[in-house]
Write an enzyme that holds these catalytic residues in place. Structure first.
Site, PDB file in Angstrom:
ATOM      1  N   SER A  46       0.894  -1.294  -0.047  1.00  0.00           N
ATOM      2  CA  SER A  46       0.101  -0.010  -0.030  1.00  0.00           C
ATOM      3  C   SER A  46       0.782   1.454   0.091  1.00  0.00           C
ATOM      4  O   SER A  46       0.358   2.314  -0.418  1.00  0.00           O
ATOM      5  CB  SER A  46      -0.865   0.006   1.247  1.00  0.00           C
ATOM      6  OG  SER A  46      -0.278  -0.171   2.431  1.00  0.00           O
ATOM      7  N   HIS A  53      -5.329  -3.437  -2.735  1.00  0.00           N
ATOM      8  CA  HIS A  53      -5.136  -2.619  -3.775  1.00  0.00           C
ATOM      9  C   HIS A  53      -4.921  -3.149  -5.257  1.00  0.00           C
ATOM     10  O   HIS A  53      -4.490  -2.749  -6.153  1.00  0.00           O
ATOM     11  CB  HIS A  53      -3.720  -1.929  -3.503  1.00  0.00           C
ATOM     12  CG  HIS A  53      -3.529  -1.118  -2.413  1.00  0.00           C
ATOM     13  ND1 HIS A  53      -4.171   0.095  -1.988  1.00  0.00           N
ATOM     14  CD2 HIS A  53      -3.225  -1.332  -0.946  1.00  0.00           C
ATOM     15  CE1 HIS A  53      -4.245   0.304  -0.935  1.00  0.00           C
ATOM     16  NE2 HIS A  53      -3.540  -0.306  -0.043  1.00  0.00           N
ATOM     17  N   LYS A 102     -12.037   0.695  -1.642  1.00  0.00           N
ATOM     18  CA  LYS A 102     -10.931   1.173  -2.569  1.00  0.00           C
ATOM     19  C   LYS A 102     -11.270   1.277  -4.199  1.00  0.00           C
ATOM     20  O   LYS A 102     -12.206   2.226  -4.350  1.00  0.00           O
ATOM     21  CB  LYS A 102      -9.479   0.708  -2.411  1.00  0.00           C
ATOM     22  CG  LYS A 102      -8.883   0.928  -0.820  1.00  0.00           C
ATOM     23  CD  LYS A 102      -7.671   0.147  -0.407  1.00  0.00           C
ATOM     24  CE  LYS A 102      -7.294   0.872   0.859  1.00  0.00           C
ATOM     25  NZ  LYS A 102      -6.780   0.218   1.763  1.00  0.00           N
TER      26      LYS A 102
END
Ligand SMILES: *Cc1c(COP(=O)(O)O)cnc(C)c1O
Length: 397
Positions: free
Chosen positions: A180, A208, A243
């Site tokens: 990250s 991610h 995200k």
């Protein structure tokens, strides 16, 4: 000692070390445009990689999801599990190429809950040194022995697996798929091969990776699919919906037995109120968009390539990252803070990342790219960066 004076002293110490964190209060979250203190800024700090936090279909889905009730009103095992949650779980299983999935309120609790459910006293957790705080906390809390290995170093991982194998317990290897704060991908094929050799269970955090990368057949599944690994090789996959999916919450995907087991034993799943229906509906719409609209991923890819090419021309201190996370390592906390402040003056919001989030001496600007950024916005940021960094260099020379 008195409570307030103790806390005041600790806060003052943090300020002195340039580690004090300030909240920025935004008038609205989505999109690359953020209003801070009455000024419109272009945000390069959000994890909204595909622009889904402001996608009309996602917002509309949240609004109609709210008609099912503003809240789930109870934990999933009591009466807080709705059809919309089941649909979301099925869609996630499909997109990740797994048998089943389970939603959690957040990635933080999904990691802690999963690790604590799978291993405990007598077992071993083997973690990459740069793992996300939630994996680290899970390893601390679960009661298992904890071994760490140098970042993405397969030899170091094998040494720790050798140590763990001397015990009778189970071994869980936990890694981020995409780191990250560095944006680099774990060497997942090599890690999975070692896990196979040592009979260890592999858990990958796709916070991610989910939605932004994958394989030809599973283009949004994440870094595990991009590394060519299926459910056999990477049985425990955690991903977040806050995200690339632009919503909130998280999931664990894997074999049916894993999901059945977590419903029984993952305490942060059991003892918490179910995900609000609006969030589940928004997450479902975003996950469907990941399947149906590949153009967002393609635009993000184009923005990453453009940013890296131009940053190299401008001789910015780029890291080895092919992901949406593009850190510029400046080292010193003070420099990072002053460059971030200058960027904000120029109209750009960029994350200033300092210890303890990253190791000492590796303070950095964390630039997060999104499909929603225009070429002009990226160009503007690069010019402001080049100017601020050369002024810093001149001042310190
Ligand atoms: C953001 C993040 C999490 C936590 O997810 P939340 O849903 O925000 O709690 C976990 N792991 C990694 C690698 C992350 O970046």
């Amino acid at each position: 000692m008195n409570l307030q004076s103790t806390l005041r002293r600790r806060l003052a110490e943090r300020r002195e070390r340039h580690l004090y964190r300030e909240l920025k209060t935004l008038a609205a979250a989505p999109g690359p445009a953020a209003r801070v203190d009455g000024r419109e800024l272009v945000a390069f700090s959000s994890n909204d990689y595909l622009g889904f936090a402001s996608h009309p279909a996602v917002i509309a889905a949240q609004q109609s999801g709210a008609e099912l009730g503003a809240g789930a009103t109870a934990s999933h095992l009591v009466n807080g599990h709705l059809q919309i949650h089941a649909q979301l779980q099925d869609k996630i299983a499909e997109v990740t190429g797994r048998e089943a999935a389970l939603v959690f309120s957040s990635g933080y609790t999904a990691n802690i809950g999963t690790i604590c459910a799978l291993v405990g006293r007598g077992d071993t957790v083997v973690s990459d040194k740069l793992n996300h705080a939630s994996l680290i906390d899970g390893a601390r809390l679960c009661g298992a022995a904890s071994l760490r290995f140098a970042h993405s170093d397969l030899d170091a991982l094998e040494r720790q697996l050798g140590r763990a194998a001397e015990t009778d317990g189970n071994i869980l290897v936990a890694v981020d798929g995409v780191y990250s704060m560095d944006g680099d991908c774990a060497p997942l094929a090599g890690i999975a091969a070692l896990c196979r050799d040592y009979g260890a269970w592999l858990m990958v955090d796709e916070a991610h990776g989910f939605g932004v990368m994958g394989s030809e057949s599973l283009p949004a599944a994440g870094s595990v699919a991009a590394a060519g690994l299926g459910q056999e090789d990477a049985p425990v996959v955690m991903g977040t919906l806050g995200k690339a999916a632009g919503n909130a919450g998280a999931f664990v995907a894997g074999p049916r037995e894993l999901i059945d087991y977590l419903v029984q034993f993952a305490r942060p799943y059991i003892y918490t109120t179910g995900m609000p229906p609006a969030v589940a509906a928004g997450g479902l719409a975003a996950t469907e968009l990941m399947q149906r609209e590949p153009q967002h991923r393609a635009r993000l890819r184009g923005n990453i390539d453009h940013f890296r090419a131009r940053a190299a021309e401008l001789e910015l201190p780029l890291a080895k990252s092919a992901s949406a996370i593009q850190p510029l390592l400046l080292g010193c906390e003070k420099t990072v803070m002053s460059v971030a402040a200058e960027l904000q003056q120029s109209g750009f919001l960029v994350g200033a990342i300092r210890p303890p989030t990253v190791p000492a001496g590796t303070a950095r600007l964390r630039i997060a790219l999104s499909a929603a950024h225009s070429e002009e916005q990226i160009e503007g940021l690069l010019e402001a960066l080049a100017e601020s960094l050369s002024a810093q260099k001149a001042a310190s020379a």
